[in-house]
Design a protein around this motif. Structure first.
Motif, PDB file in Angstrom:
ATOM      1  N   ASP A 193       5.922  26.441  66.740  1.00 45.30           N
ATOM      2  CA  ASP A 193       6.441  26.923  68.381  1.00 45.30           C
ATOM      3  C   ASP A 193       5.210  26.750  69.260  1.00 45.30           C
ATOM      4  O   ASP A 193       3.953  26.342  67.924  1.00 45.30           O
ATOM      5  CB  ASP A 193       6.563  28.010  68.514  1.00 45.30           C
ATOM      6  N   ASN A 218       7.788  31.082  66.396  1.00 46.82           N
ATOM      7  CA  ASN A 218       9.087  31.242  65.737  1.00 46.82           C
ATOM      8  C   ASN A 218       8.109  30.613  64.062  1.00 46.82           C
ATOM      9  O   ASN A 218       7.324  29.981  64.530  1.00 46.82           O
ATOM     10  CB  ASN A 218       9.889  30.301  66.260  1.00 46.82           C
ATOM     11  N   MET A 224       9.060  36.070  63.136  1.00 50.02           N
ATOM     12  CA  MET A 224       8.852  35.767  64.589  1.00 50.02           C
ATOM     13  C   MET A 224       7.216  37.181  64.347  1.00 50.02           C
ATOM     14  O   MET A 224       7.544  37.662  63.801  1.00 50.02           O
ATOM     15  CB  MET A 224       8.888  35.994  65.678  1.00 50.02           C
TER      16      MET A 224
END
Length: 469
Positions: A193, A218, A224
């Protein structure tokens, strides 16, 4: 209601005169094992609410990077052990890590230092910042990143390697309160990410990126988490066409199988403020990441920071356009590219009657129009208020962006009318004095503000009582 206000005022006065020691600990310490050869571990931690006395006790001087490195070299011991439950002291099966920089400040006897393991501070570490909730502007947070290196013949492990950290009590104190932490390295799980909240702020010879520390990314394993930090480097516009940017393949199942690719990349402009790092040979955007050491070896000035919310690259040329390349840590598989141009807010073309600065240029449009020159010292006070008060909160940043978008036409109108320039200077006179007083003597300013609020309330209460008769 009046009694509650007096109690609140007393609290503010107590806060302004508060001068206690910070609760310095190592609870936030973590160690991330870099992928591949397992010869590097990145240790990060933060020391929060460091008081002026603590700065003296730990010999941190003016709270800058150099004094921070000297202090940590002297008062922070790091060891490597193969068993849990140990402390960072001399003993069997415990190896004290040797600092590569400022080693002359390390008070550890040389006979206790390892010849195998070393420690170094990457660019940008340690970083001091003023806590957001410190209205007195006297305390500091210290964010530390330290890179440990092991020999190839004795690499780190996620099974039987333990990083031991000990913070000594400091000088001029009788305390024997050592702060200890035992950290088991975890293999980096790549951040698949980008940090969407990245914003770029150019200033004199510097480009700074800021981000939301709580933003969730992510990760490659499907989970996460907030970023561990970021790495950043800049590329001037003359080098955008061809970059010898080293990338590493990502293999989640077998990090030892990862390989380095010296790929020909280029910076592609997407808009006035955004760009893209395009590497045609690196197929699959989520299969490669950059290692700070490899990019540094390729000739780029790489800055590494923990999740501090900001990262700066200095010693840049003013009025030169740069691409700022950012990658989330650990081992971000995607990169963010932003375009910025440092400026010292002193442009001969503007002083000679040239065009007004563009939006997002870090200058004070209306104040510059009122005072007639960006050289005027009043503007430094207003810039300080913008950078150290407004820009540290999301609401404040929104106000600054709104100001940048709305003020240029008004500034042009004010600059063309001498009477309006005089009136604007008069309107700014009191705010500048208040901000400058806050900047120079924050505790005194807080005390005076609380006293003024008390006297004002007493005055209004007295008038209210008179009106009731």
């Amino acid at each position: 209601m009046f009694r509650k206000f007096l109690l609140f005022t007393s609290f503010l006065l107590t806060l302004a005169s508060q001068n206690g020691y910070a609760d310095i600990g190592l609870e936030s310490a973590k160690a991330v094992l870099q992928r591949g050869s397992y010869t590097k571990v990145t240790v990060t931690f933060s020391l929060n609410n460091i008081s002026p006395q603590d700065l003296t006790t730990y010999e941190m001087g003016s709270a800058d990077t150099d004094s921070g490195i000297r202090s940590l070299t002297k008062y922070l011991d790091i060891c490597v052990a193969e068993e849990a439950g140990k402390k960072c002291t001399a003993g069997p099966s415990i190896l004290k890590v040797r600092y590569l920089t400022n080693s002359e400040f390390d008070t550890t006897p040389i006979t206790e230092l390892s010849n195998e393991y070393t420690a170094s501070f990457p660019n940008g570490s340690p970083l001091f910042e003023i806590p957001v909730n410190d209205i007195t502007q006297t305390f500091r947070n210290l964010h530390v990143t330290i890179e440990l290196t092991a020999p190839a013949s004795k690499p780190f492990s996620t099974d039987n390697t333990f990083i031991l950290v000990r913070l000594l009590p400091g000088t001029n104190t009788s305390s024997t309160d050592y702060k200890d932490a035992e950290i088991k390295p975890k293999l980096a799980v790549a951040a698949n990410d980008v940090i969407e909240s990245f914003e770029v702020r150019p200033s004199k010879g510097t480009i700074t990126a800021i981000w939301n520390q709580d933003e969730q990314l992510n990760l490659a394993d499907g989970s996460m988490a907030p970023p561990d930090g970021a790495i950043a480097f800049v590329v001037d516009e003359a080098r955008w066409n061809i970059l010898n940017l080293p990338l590493n393949t990502y293999n989640e199942a077998d990090p030892g199988a990862e390989t380095k690719l010296n790929n020909a990349c280029q910076i592609v402009r997407q808009s006035e403020t955004a760009c893209e790092v395009d590497c045609p040979g690196a197929t699959g955007a989520d299969s490669y990441y950059m290692k700070a050491a490899d990019v540094t070896a390729a000739g780029f000035n790489v800055i590494t920071a923990g999740n501090t919310g900001n990262i700066s690259i200095t010693d840049l040329n003013n009025e030169t356009t740069y691409a700022l390349v950012l990658q989330a840590q650990p081992d971000g598989l995607q990169r963010r590219c932003l375009i910025a141009k440092p400026s010292d807010a002193i442009m001969l073309s503007e002083l000679g009657g040239g065009p007004a600065p563009k939006i997002k240029d870090p200058r004070c449009f209306i104040a510059t129009a009122a005072y007639g020159s960006p050289l005027d010292p009043h503007l430094n006070t207003l810039r300080w208020f913008r950078d150290h008060v407004l820009m540290v909160t999301g609401f404040g940043r929104e106000l600054v962006q709104l100001y940048y978008s709305l003020s240029p036409p008004l500034a042009d109108f004010i600059a063309a009318h001498p009477a309006l320039r005089t009136a604007t200077r008069g309107a700014l006179w009191l705010p500048v004095i208040i901000i400058e007083s806050w900047r120079e003597r924050p505790s005194l300013m807080l005390t005076l503000s609380a006293m003024a609020a008390t006297f004002l309330l007493l005055f209004l209460r007295r008038r209210s009582l008179r009106a009731s008769f």
